[in-house]
Structure formats: structure tokens, C-alpha cells
Write an enzyme that holds these catalytic residues in place. Structure first.
Site, PDB file in Angstrom:
ATOM      1  CD  GLU A 315       0.157  -1.319   3.185  1.00  0.00           C
ATOM      2  OE1 GLU A 315       0.397  -2.271   2.419  1.00  0.00           O
ATOM      3  OE2 GLU A 315       0.249  -1.412   4.424  1.00  0.00           O
ATOM      4  CG  HIS A 339      -5.735  -5.824   1.255  1.00  0.00           C
ATOM      5  ND1 HIS A 339      -6.195  -6.471   2.378  1.00  0.00           N
ATOM      6  CD2 HIS A 339      -4.463  -5.455   1.546  1.00  0.00           C
ATOM      7  CE1 HIS A 339      -5.255  -6.485   3.296  1.00  0.00           C
ATOM      8  NE2 HIS A 339      -4.178  -5.885   2.815  1.00  0.00           N
ATOM      9  CD  GLU A 340      -2.170  -4.047  -0.847  1.00  0.00           C
ATOM     10  OE1 GLU A 340      -1.818  -3.290   0.085  1.00  0.00           O
ATOM     11  OE2 GLU A 340      -2.114  -5.290  -0.759  1.00  0.00           O
ATOM     12  CG  HIS A 343      -3.375  -1.174   3.726  1.00  0.00           C
ATOM     13  ND1 HIS A 343      -3.336  -1.373   5.087  1.00  0.00           N
ATOM     14  CD2 HIS A 343      -3.041  -2.367   3.164  1.00  0.00           C
ATOM     15  CE1 HIS A 343      -3.008  -2.635   5.337  1.00  0.00           C
ATOM     16  NE2 HIS A 343      -2.833  -3.267   4.187  1.00  0.00           N
ATOM     17  CD  GLU A 362      -1.922  -5.737   6.408  1.00  0.00           C
ATOM     18  OE1 GLU A 362      -2.921  -5.901   5.681  1.00  0.00           O
ATOM     19  OE2 GLU A 362      -0.900  -5.112   6.043  1.00  0.00           O
ATOM     20  CG  ASP A 419       8.726 -11.282   7.118  1.00  0.00           C
ATOM     21  OD1 ASP A 419       7.805 -10.601   6.643  1.00  0.00           O
ATOM     22  OD2 ASP A 419       9.252 -12.243   6.519  1.00  0.00           O
ATOM     23  CE1 TYR A 427      -1.399  -9.939   6.809  1.00  0.00           C
ATOM     24  CE2 TYR A 427      -2.793  -8.887   5.175  1.00  0.00           C
ATOM     25  CZ  TYR A 427      -1.544  -9.119   5.698  1.00  0.00           C
ATOM     26  OH  TYR A 427      -0.445  -8.534   5.125  1.00  0.00           O
TER      27      TYR A 427
END
Ligand code: BES
Ligand code: ZN
Length: 648
Positions: A315, A339-340, A343, A362, A419, A427
Site C-alpha cells: 500500500e 485491499h491496498e 490501507h 491488516e 516478518d 488479517y
């Protein structure tokens, strides 16, 4: 793990400008006396001045309550021959009384010189890496005095900088020019810009970037739409953003408008197809605005990158980065753009304070994405997405173990690479929690609350604790009766999927399940009712096939539906995973081609994992050896660990 050399040096930067050696030496002495092994400061509460919200960022060395960056003026030259960027980062800073240094995050950078107020060479020190946490890189400590307003860092990136992927022309579609793109989230910005690399620090920026002639350069900023004659580009980003949203792409890139404020960038031979596929972008943007308030970022464009891009989408403000695997030919994978785009509110406007609060980015975005999809494509369509999310969440919780702390919404990433927090928990568990909250008060009240949340917290950070306070005050307290008996802590601080998780039924999937039953009872594949199925129905179909399916049955399905070699990457990926598990060798050649041409981590992980789990490690290693050089660092990092790959 990615290995890199640990350098440690202190330098009185040479300069032909005037320099106050005496005070510089005094400050230097203080720095030396205080220098000790650096750990991110976990016990000093950091303060976001705009909200007075306390938070510690365990993934940044910066001490933003002492000195913090406000604006970046970046001048950079991109060199494809040496695979390096040489740059000058002039940071405008703000310091609190008593501050003696400003601390930046860096990783794999060669720091050449630091100048204060554009005239005085600074004393600086690059600290050691922290044992076991080399992913944090090294703190760059720069001595300052109260009059310091700007700090300019002259530096070079390393050819192995984790955020940068340098592609040779063969790795692009048109094969004429090399290509470069960045991926900064979560803590990789520090590998290409020395920055205070936590999501809780925002800054505006200007940039001047030089790329080879004939190439276009793009950033998370106001962007050019045409290639310049001399390879020089100027950028401006007036809204403050955190460094994980800094981005750049350079290559043979063309632009095509989609709507008034929306458009697509891609390699020239591909840009028409991409614009066609993403032709609903403007409608998505307008639906999103109707739901949760005005879009705050000016234009919304998408760049479709070469296939080694390790994510589905990223995003980056004003310019979402996307994988070409969403260009399916039938618009069936455009939820990724929703989705992006979402954001632009959840994440880019209201930003998780640390990576432990990742679900605030998320979970809200998956929720919002689905609302956009419902508005543009209807409820039945959005319900399919929700059911797929749920199935995937169940699998993830099983993988982690239902009592695992990694299934808490509020994560525990101290001392770990952030990460590791990227999973269906943030999510999908996040999105389902919000759906539960919605279901209690109804959509109208809920949407009002979310609108208010985005507008009152725009351009600010949010911690999980602050969100809970906000939620209680603005939604739960005013609707007490409706929320009676609801334990939000169970969702946020507890493991697994709570029993009150909303159940979604998808009408379209019921039809798919009916066809699977028929197939199981002997109806030939070709006689199944599959016309008008979207990617999601096909995924449901493949996922729900019985575990005991025989290779003959797989062959029959393949003959009827041509899953092996499918152009739709989602379908191909799901099918190859099943093929590996069922030892259906007919698919292996195409599976290997797929793994060697696509770098999206979400597709790679299940396939390599399935090979390892079914005793086909040798095949996994053989394919990986061939494919690895084409993968981005983040994909390499995950697969290296999965396959026990030793980095030489
Ligand atoms: N911001 C993420 C990608 C990301 C997360 C990069 C964490 C690095 C660290 C992006 O918005 C995302 O979620 N992408 C998904 C899209 C999907 C959920 C529609 C992806 O890449 O698969
Ligand atoms: Zn996301």
C-alpha cells in the site's frame, strides 16, 4: 538468514567547509564514553507528540522523545551497473531540551559523511548489531547540539540491500531495460534510507532522483506520467508518512489512466491489459470514500510490477505496488486492489504504532476491503471472500497450535523479526473480530464509529491499548446492552478463534460443494456445473476435494478443467499444492516453471512446504537452487529457513 558484515567505525567527516573541531571533539568524547552495545530501548516510553500516546517500538533504535525526524530531502542516483544507490538524506529534525544525539536505523549502508545544518561535519557512530537480531541493522548515532535543525547523511546502499530488488532485463516482460523496486515494510526501509524506521514516526519528503535515461522513476509521492529526457525526476509528498511506506520503482514503465484520479503503471506492452483488468479502480475508490470518508492522498495509482515482487500488493501511498499475478484476464483477483486501497485509511492514515499492533493495520484493512468488494460486486461475491478467509484462518491456527501466543491479535514480536507477525491472525482473525463488533450494533452504528475513528485519528498512530480505550468509549459504552457478555480481551489477548466468531454462509460456495458431492459420487468432471465460476469458486472446489483423491481422479479433473499450467496463478498454486500432496506427477513440470517465474511468497511457501512434508525435499532443493536468484530477499529469507538453505 541473510549474512552481512558487521562494520563499526567512527569518523570525523572531512569537509572543505568551516568546522568547529573543538566542540565536535568534545561531543565526540562524550559519545565515546557513553558508547556501549546498543539495544532498542524497550523501557523508555516513546511519545507521539500529536496524541501523547505512549509506545515502545522494539524494532527501532531511534529515541523519538529526544530527537525525531520531520522532513526528508532526498537526493539519489540509481546505478544499475553497481546495483547501488548513492544518496544524500537531509533530515529536518525536532529535538527536545537536553537531547545530545539523534539516532537513526540503518542496515547494510555505507555512511560516508554526516553534516549538521548544512555546514558542520558531525560526529557519528555506527553501533554494533545486536546479537541474534541482525535484522535490526545498526544504530547510527549522531551527536547534536540544540541549534541543530538539519542532519544530512551521505551514504551508499549495498548491492544486497534487502529492500531493493534489481532485475536484469530478462526478468522483465519487455526485456529491454533493467528494473528496480523497493519493499520497505516492515523494517527494510533502513536498508536504503537511514531513517527512524518505526511505524510511529511520520515525515514529509521531497526527492530528486536520477535514473538511467529512458527509464521512469516513481515514489510514494506525486508522480510523473511520462519518461523524462534526462532521467531526472522530482518528487514531493506533502502528507506525513512512516518510513515503511517509502517506496521507489524504476524501469521501462508506461502510464494509462483508468478514471479521474486513478491509473495504472506497467511495462509498455502490458499497460493496456493491466488498465483493462483494473478498470473498476475508480468505482472502488468512490465506494471506499462513501464508506469511510474522503480519500486523503490525491491520486490513487497502481503499478503492476514484474513477477518477482514478493507480495500480492503493498500500500505505498498514492501508488500501490502489485504483483502481475492479479492480472487474471477476468478481473477475478481485483480484491487485492480493494485491499491496498483500503490501507489508504487503515494503516496509512491511522497507523499501527508498532508491529505488535499489526492487526490494527491488516485486520481493519481486510474488513474494509470486503466492504468495498461488497459495494462494487455484491454481497454474494464478498461472502465467498469471507469464507475463504475463515478457512485459511482455521488452518493457520492449527499450524500455530490453538493455544499459541502467535494467535493473539496483539502480537509479541520483541526480539523477533517483525516478518514473523505476518499471518492470517492479524488479517483474518482481525477482520472477523471487527465483523463480530459490527454484528452486535448493526451496520449503521458501526460505520459511524469507523468513520469517526478514521477522521479523529488521521495521520496518527494507534496502539492496541489506545484502540481498546477508544472502542470502549465510543462504541461499547454507548451500546452497553448490545455488547453485554462480550469479552474483547479474549479476542485481542487470547489464543485461537473464540467461539463467538461470526459464521458466514456463502450461497455460491453451497453450489460448488454440491458439485463436489456429485463428483465424489461418480459424476464425470466434464458434467459438473461450473459455468461462470470465478477464481474463488475454483479455489473452493480445489480446497474441498477429498484428501484421498486418487491420481486418476486428478487426471480426470485436469483433463476437464486444465488446472495444470493454468494462467490464473491462484488456481495453479492451489492445484500444484494438491498435486504435490497426492504425488500427481503430471503437474510437476508446470509447477516447476511456475516456481521459477513467480516470486510471490504466498504462492511459494505452500508449495515448498508441501514438498518438504511429503518427503520430496530433493525436488524442493533442486527447484529452489534454480529459482532462488530470481526471488526477492523476503521470499528468499522465508524459503531459506523452510528448506534449511545455508547462505554462503
Ligand atoms: N502491507 C501488506 C504487505 C506486507 C505486510 C508487507 C507486512 C510486508 C510486511 C499488504 O497490504 C498486504 O496485506 N498484501 C497482501 C494482500 C492480500 C491480503 C489481499 C499480500 O501481499 O498477499
Ligand atoms: Zn494489507
Amino acid at each position: 538468514m541473510h549474512a552481512f558484515s558487521v562494520t563499526r567505525f567512527t569518523k570525523f567527516a572531512g569537509s572543505n567547509r568551516d568546522m568547529d573541531f573543538k566542540s565536535a571533539a568534545t561531543i565526540g568524547l562524550i559519545v565515546f564514553l557513553c558508547s556501549c552495545k546498543q539495544q532498542p530501548e524497550n523501557n523508555t516510553p516513546l511519545t507521539d507528540q500529536s496524541t501523547n500516546m505512549n509506545f515502545n517500538d522494539p524494532h527501532s533504535f531511534a529515541r523519538i522523545n529526544e530527537a525525531v525526524v520531520k522532513h526528508l530531502n532526498w537526493k539519489a542516483t540509481v546505478d544499475f551497473n553497481t546495483k547501488t544507490i548513492s544518496a544524500e538524506a537531509e533530515w529536518t529534525i525536532e529535538q527536545q531540551p537536553g537531547a545530545e544525539k539523534i539516532i537513526f536505523d540503518t542496515r547494510d549502508l555505507t555512511i560516508e559523511q554526516v553534516i549538521l545544518n548544512n555546514e558542520v561535519p558531525a560526529i557519528f557512530q555506527l553501533k554494533d548489531t545486536v546479537a541474534g537480531q541482525s535484522f535490526l541493522g545498526q544504530a547510527l548515532e549522531i551527536s547534536i547540539v540544540p541549534s541543530v535543525k538539519t542532519v544530512t547523511i551521505f551514504y551508499k546502499t549495498s548491492p544486497s540491500a534487502a529492500a531493493l530488488q534489481w532485475l536484469n532485463p530478462e526478468q522483465t516482460k519487455d526485456k529491454k531495460y533493467p528494473f528496480l523496486f523497493t519493499q520497505s515494510q516492515a523494517i527494510l526501509c533502513r536498508t536504503w534510507i537511514p531513517t527512524q524506521d518505526g511505524p510511529g514516526v511520520r515525515f514529509t519528503f521531497d526527492a530528486t532522483v536520477k535514473v538511467p535515461q529512458g527509464m521512469l522513476a516513481l515514489m510514494s509521492a506525486e508522480n510523473p506520467q511520462q519518461i523524462s529526457a534526462d532521467g531526472m525526476y522530482h518528487f514531493k509528498m506533502e502528507q506525513p508518512i512512516p518510513s515503511y511506506l517509502m517506496s521507489m520503482a524504476a524501469g521501462d514503465i508506461a502510464f494509462k489512466a483508468v478514471g479521474k484520479e486513478t491509473g495504472v503503471y506497467a511495462e509498455p506492452s502490458y499497460v493496456d491489459a493491466c488498465a483493462e483488468e483494473l478498470s473498476d479502480m475508480q468505482a472502488m475508490l468512490e465506494s471506499a470514500e462513501k464508506l469511510y470518508g474522503k480519500y486523503q492522498w490525491g491520486r490513487y495509482d497502481v503499478i503492476v510490477l514484474p513477477p518477482s515482487f514478493p507480495f500480492g500488493g503493498m500500500e505505498n501511498p498514492r501508488i500501490t505496488f502489485a504483483t502481475p499475478t492479479i492480472i487474471a484476464g477476468d478481473k477475478s483477483l481485483v480484491a487485492l486492489v480493494a485491499h491496498e486501497l483500503a490501507h489508504s485509511w487503515s494503516g496509512n492514515l491511522v497507523t499501527n504504532a508498532t508491529w505488535n499492533d499489526f492487526w490494527l493495520n491488516e485486520g481493519f484493512t481486510v474488513y474494509f476491503e470486503n466492504r468495498i468488494m461488497e459495494a462494487v460486486y455484491g454481497k454474494d461475491y464478498a461472502d465467498m471472500l469471507k469464507v475463504l478467509e475463515y478457512e485459511s484462518l482455521v488452518e493457520t491456527v492449527n499450524d500455530f497450535g490453538k493455544d499459541s501466543a502467535d494467535t493473539h491479535l496483539r502480537l509479541h514480536l520483541e526480539g523477533r523479526d517483525p516478518d514473523e507477525g505476518v499471518s492470517d491472525i492479524a488479517y483474518n482473525k482481525g477482520a472477523y473480530f471487527l465483523r463480530l463488533l459490527e454484528s452486535k450494533v448493526g451496520r449503521e452504528t458501526w460505520d459511524k464509529f469507523l468513520n469517526q475513528y478514521f477522521s479523529e485519528n488521521a495521520f496518527r498512530v494507534m496502539t492496541t491499548d489506545a484502540f481498546i480505550v477508544y472502542l470502549n468509549k465510543n462504541l461499547i459504552e454507548p451500546n452497553k446492552e448490545k455488547y453485554a457478555g462480550l469479552d474483547i480481551n479474549e479476542w485481542i489477548f487470547g489464543p485461537g478463534i473464540p467461539a463467538n466468531c461470526p459464521k458466514i454462509i456463502s450461497v455460491r460456495f453451497e453450489q460448488v460443494d454440491g458439485e463436489i458431492n456429485k463428483f465424489n459420487q461418480g459424476t464425470p468432471a466434464a458434467q459438473l456445473q461450473t459455468s461462470n465460476w470465478s477464481t474463488h469458486e475454483w479455489l473452493r472446489f480445489i480446497y474441498q476435494l477429498p484428501e484421498t483423491i486418487s491420481t486418476d481422479q486428478m487426471s480426470a479433473l485436469d483433463n476437464a478443467f486444465h488446472f495444470t499450467g493454468a494462467g490464473n496463478a491462484e488456481i495453479a498454486d492451489a492445484w500444484y499444492e494438491l498435486a504435490i500432496k497426492r504425488n500427481y506427477k503430471t503437474a510437476y513440470t508446470d509447477m516447476e516453471t511456475f516456481l521459477c517465474s513467480v516470486g510471490r511468497r504466498k504462492f511459494l511457501t505452500p508449495l515448498y512446504k508441501a514438498m518438504v512434508n511429503t518427503g520430496q525435499q530433493d525436488m524442493a532443493m533442486r527447484i529452489y537452487t534454480k529459482a532462488r536468484p530470481g526471488y526477492h530477499y523476503v521470499a528468499q529469507n522465508t524459503m531459506d529457513e523452510l528448506l534449511g538453505w545455508q547462505v554462503k
